[in-house]
Write a protein that holds these residues in place. Structure first.
Motif, PDB file in Angstrom:
ATOM      1  N   LEU A 108     -77.048 -35.289  -2.159  1.00 42.04           N
ATOM      2  CA  LEU A 108     -76.109 -34.623  -1.263  1.00 42.04           C
ATOM      3  C   LEU A 108     -76.444 -34.946   0.187  1.00 42.04           C
ATOM      4  N   GLY A 109     -75.384 -35.130   0.996  1.00 41.24           N
ATOM      5  CA  GLY A 109     -75.533 -35.229   2.441  1.00 41.24           C
ATOM      6  C   GLY A 109     -75.061 -33.953   3.105  1.00 41.24           C
ATOM      7  N   ASN A 110     -75.277 -33.853   4.410  1.00 44.69           N
ATOM      8  CA  ASN A 110     -74.826 -32.640   5.110  1.00 44.69           C
ATOM      9  C   ASN A 110     -73.307 -32.470   5.025  1.00 44.69           C
ATOM     10  N   HIS A 111     -72.550 -33.562   4.902  1.00 47.31           N
ATOM     11  CA  HIS A 111     -71.090 -33.412   4.824  1.00 47.31           C
ATOM     12  C   HIS A 111     -70.626 -32.872   3.472  1.00 47.31           C
ATOM     13  N   GLU A 112     -71.421 -33.053   2.415  1.00 47.63           N
ATOM     14  CA  GLU A 112     -71.088 -32.370   1.156  1.00 47.63           C
ATOM     15  C   GLU A 112     -71.302 -30.862   1.298  1.00 47.63           C
ATOM     16  N   ILE A 113     -72.344 -30.468   2.056  1.00 45.30           N
ATOM     17  CA  ILE A 113     -72.579 -29.045   2.310  1.00 45.30           C
ATOM     18  C   ILE A 113     -71.399 -28.466   3.098  1.00 45.30           C
ATOM     19  N   LEU A 114     -70.918 -29.255   4.063  1.00 49.80           N
ATOM     20  CA  LEU A 114     -69.780 -28.824   4.881  1.00 49.80           C
ATOM     21  C   LEU A 114     -68.516 -28.687   4.028  1.00 49.80           C
ATOM     22  N   LEU A 115     -68.276 -29.666   3.159  1.00 53.30           N
ATOM     23  CA  LEU A 115     -67.120 -29.627   2.248  1.00 53.30           C
ATOM     24  C   LEU A 115     -67.162 -28.376   1.377  1.00 53.30           C
ATOM     25  N   LEU A 116     -68.332 -28.130   0.773  1.00 48.51           N
ATOM     26  CA  LEU A 116     -68.479 -26.999  -0.142  1.00 48.51           C
ATOM     27  C   LEU A 116     -68.482 -25.670   0.620  1.00 48.51           C
ATOM     28  N   GLY A 117     -69.106 -25.661   1.794  1.00 51.74           N
ATOM     29  CA  GLY A 117     -69.145 -24.445   2.605  1.00 51.74           C
ATOM     30  C   GLY A 117     -67.765 -24.053   3.102  1.00 51.74           C
ATOM     31  N   MET A 118     -66.997 -25.034   3.513  1.00 54.12           N
ATOM     32  CA  MET A 118     -65.609 -24.782   3.933  1.00 54.12           C
ATOM     33  C   MET A 118     -64.801 -24.219   2.765  1.00 54.12           C
ATOM     34  N   HIS A 119     -64.982 -24.820   1.596  1.00 57.56           N
ATOM     35  CA  HIS A 119     -64.271 -24.399   0.391  1.00 57.56           C
ATOM     36  C   HIS A 119     -64.630 -22.951   0.034  1.00 57.56           C
ATOM     37  N   ARG A 120     -65.900 -22.594   0.172  1.00 56.83           N
ATOM     38  CA  ARG A 120     -66.384 -21.298  -0.295  1.00 56.83           C
ATOM     39  C   ARG A 120     -66.204 -20.189   0.735  1.00 56.83           C
ATOM     40  N   PHE A 121     -66.451 -20.514   2.024  1.00 56.83           N
ATOM     41  CA  PHE A 121     -66.489 -19.467   3.057  1.00 56.83           C
ATOM     42  C   PHE A 121     -65.385 -19.575   4.104  1.00 56.83           C
ATOM     43  N   GLY A 122     -64.804 -20.759   4.290  1.00 57.48           N
ATOM     44  CA  GLY A 122     -63.712 -20.918   5.254  1.00 57.48           C
ATOM     45  C   GLY A 122     -64.072 -20.379   6.628  1.00 57.48           C
ATOM     46  N   GLU A 123     -63.267 -19.455   7.135  1.00 55.69           N
ATOM     47  CA  GLU A 123     -63.429 -18.958   8.507  1.00 55.69           C
ATOM     48  C   GLU A 123     -64.372 -17.766   8.620  1.00 55.69           C
ATOM     49  N   GLU A 124     -64.981 -17.387   7.507  1.00 53.19           N
ATOM     50  CA  GLU A 124     -65.921 -16.258   7.553  1.00 53.19           C
ATOM     51  C   GLU A 124     -67.016 -16.519   8.593  1.00 53.19           C
ATOM     52  N   GLU A 125     -67.225 -15.536   9.477  1.00 47.51           N
ATOM     53  CA  GLU A 125     -68.190 -15.727  10.568  1.00 47.51           C
ATOM     54  C   GLU A 125     -69.626 -15.675  10.037  1.00 47.51           C
ATOM     55  N   VAL A 126     -70.448 -16.606  10.507  1.00 51.68           N
ATOM     56  CA  VAL A 126     -71.864 -16.606  10.156  1.00 51.68           C
ATOM     57  C   VAL A 126     -72.577 -15.585  11.039  1.00 51.68           C
ATOM     58  N   PRO A 127     -73.293 -14.614  10.437  1.00 47.83           N
ATOM     59  CA  PRO A 127     -74.052 -13.661  11.259  1.00 47.83           C
ATOM     60  C   PRO A 127     -75.028 -14.439  12.149  1.00 47.83           C
ATOM     61  N   SER A 128     -74.922 -14.254  13.446  1.00 51.28           N
ATOM     62  CA  SER A 128     -75.712 -15.083  14.364  1.00 51.28           C
ATOM     63  C   SER A 128     -75.773 -14.439  15.733  1.00 51.28           C
ATOM     64  N   ASP A 129     -76.884 -14.632  16.423  1.00 53.24           N
ATOM     65  CA  ASP A 129     -77.010 -14.161  17.803  1.00 53.24           C
ATOM     66  C   ASP A 129     -76.545 -15.211  18.797  1.00 53.24           C
ATOM     67  N   TYR A 130     -76.114 -16.345  18.311  1.00 53.05           N
ATOM     68  CA  TYR A 130     -75.831 -17.479  19.191  1.00 53.05           C
ATOM     69  C   TYR A 130     -74.344 -17.813  19.234  1.00 53.05           C
ATOM     70  N   GLY A 131     -73.498 -16.832  19.306  1.00 52.05           N
ATOM     71  CA  GLY A 131     -72.073 -17.103  19.423  1.00 52.05           C
ATOM     72  C   GLY A 131     -71.403 -17.293  18.075  1.00 52.05           C
ATOM     73  N   GLN A 132     -70.101 -17.552  18.115  1.00 53.63           N
ATOM     74  CA  GLN A 132     -69.309 -17.594  16.891  1.00 53.63           C
ATOM     75  C   GLN A 132     -69.540 -18.894  16.128  1.00 53.63           C
ATOM     76  N   ARG A 133     -69.792 -18.718  14.826  1.00 53.01           N
ATOM     77  CA  ARG A 133     -69.986 -19.882  13.970  1.00 53.01           C
ATOM     78  C   ARG A 133     -69.310 -19.650  12.624  1.00 53.01           C
ATOM     79  N   SER A 134     -68.702 -20.692  12.089  1.00 56.93           N
ATOM     80  CA  SER A 134     -68.149 -20.633  10.729  1.00 56.93           C
ATOM     81  C   SER A 134     -68.091 -22.051  10.188  1.00 56.93           C
ATOM     82  N   PHE A 135     -68.046 -22.162   8.849  1.00 54.10           N
ATOM     83  CA  PHE A 135     -67.888 -23.486   8.261  1.00 54.10           C
ATOM     84  C   PHE A 135     -66.557 -24.104   8.682  1.00 54.10           C
ATOM     85  N   ALA A 136     -65.507 -23.271   8.820  1.00 56.28           N
ATOM     86  CA  ALA A 136     -64.201 -23.815   9.214  1.00 56.28           C
ATOM     87  C   ALA A 136     -64.286 -24.494  10.578  1.00 56.28           C
TER      88      ALA A 136
END
Ligand SMILES: [Mn+2]
Length: 290
Positions: A108-136
């Motif tokens: 697996l490469g990082n882009h497979e993680i991105l493909l699968l993460g987008m598929h699974r979580f979409g726009e769901e915000e990643v809990p983070s202290d560093y601003g807004q993050r999501s797989f989308a």
């Protein structure tokens, strides 16, 4: 008379030596070759052309490599037109290779993680202290292709989720990214692969994001400390050379992608970069690592 006898003895000795030659034995026992391929990024046609050129695929995209081994180092998707088509081609080749006594394997490469993460979580915000993050958001910023998401089936997800992220093949330590961040999941290959797979089978968005973050880092083996860093990784996980994709060779050495003709050995030969930048106009390298 005596000269002829010596000649006969000479021929007999030569024939016995030839029968015992270790070279002949080696050819009979191990006729196969091992190849590695880096970041395809949706360029199915270029991949197939390159595989045909070295005799690993036929005109129809079927395995023609016999007992040869072929390893893909990930990043099948994003940036180019047909990432899922690339995955389907690789799976077809893998089935053909298995039937022929060969092997086609995938990291697996990082882009497979991105493909699968987008598929699974979409726009769901990643809990983070560093601003807004999501797989989308990261997917959109890193060349995500809508048709790849639409074509992604449960079978693709299951197959991808079952792939490793690191492998030791002979004396070569194969990984997608030129980073030591893999050690965050363990200090041996099985532990690292099991650690990532556990995350990919979970719904833990924070841990998923950590897989993406770690595998997106790069350039660990560059600069004056590069050889030492490669040595640390090799002494921990095995092998005498790290073989990686992820970082475009042209960017590493400061030339145009079209000028690249082979892999990039650096860190005093402890690292081999094989991503020739197909998505920025470079060639599709198929590298023999025998
Ligand atoms: Mn990558």
């Amino acid at each position: 008379m005596s000269r002829r006898g010596m000649n006969r003895r000479g021929r007999a000795i030569t024939a016995r030596r030839r029968r015992r030659s270790p070279i002949v034995v080696a050819v009979e026992q191990d006729p196969r070759s091992t190849y590695v391929v880096g970041d395809i990024h949706g360029h199915r046609a270029e991949l197939l052309d390159a595989l045909r050129a070295v005799g690993l695929a036929d005109e129809d995209g079927a395995w023609a490599g016999g007992t040869d081994h072929l390893w893909f180092l990930g990043d099948f998707v994003d940036r180019g037109p047909d990432g899922i088509g690339v995955i389907d081609l690789v799976r077809t080749l893998a089935a053909g290779a298995e039937a022929a006594g060969g092997r086609v394997e995938t990291l697996l490469g990082n882009h497979e993680i991105l493909l699968l993460g987008m598929h699974r979580f979409g726009e769901e915000e990643v809990p983070s202290d560093y601003g807004q993050r999501s797989f989308a958001r990261s997917w959109a910023m890193n060349g995500g292709i809508a048709t790849d998401q639409e074509s992604l089936t449960d079978a693709h997800v299951e197959w991808l989720t079952s792939r490793p992220v690191v492998a030791l093949v002979g004396d070569h330590l194969l990984m997608h990214s030129d980073t030591t961040e893999y050690l965050g999941w363990g200090t041996d290959i099985d532990a690292i692969n099991a650690g990532v797979q556990t995350v990919l089978r979970s719904d833990d968005l924070v841990e998923w994001w950590e897989v993406w973050r770690r595998m997106t880092t790069r350039y660990a083996f560059r600069g004056p400390e590069g050889e030492q860093v490669a040595d640390l990784l090799l002494s921990t996980l095995g092998g005498s050379q790290v073989v990686h994709g992820h970082s475009v060779i042209a960017d590493q050495i400061g030339v145009l992608p079209t000028q690249i003709e082979g892999p990039h050995s650096y860190a005093n030969g402890k690292a081999l970069g094989i991503d020739a930048g197909l998505f920025v106009g470079g060639p599709c390298l198929i590298v023999n690592i025998d």
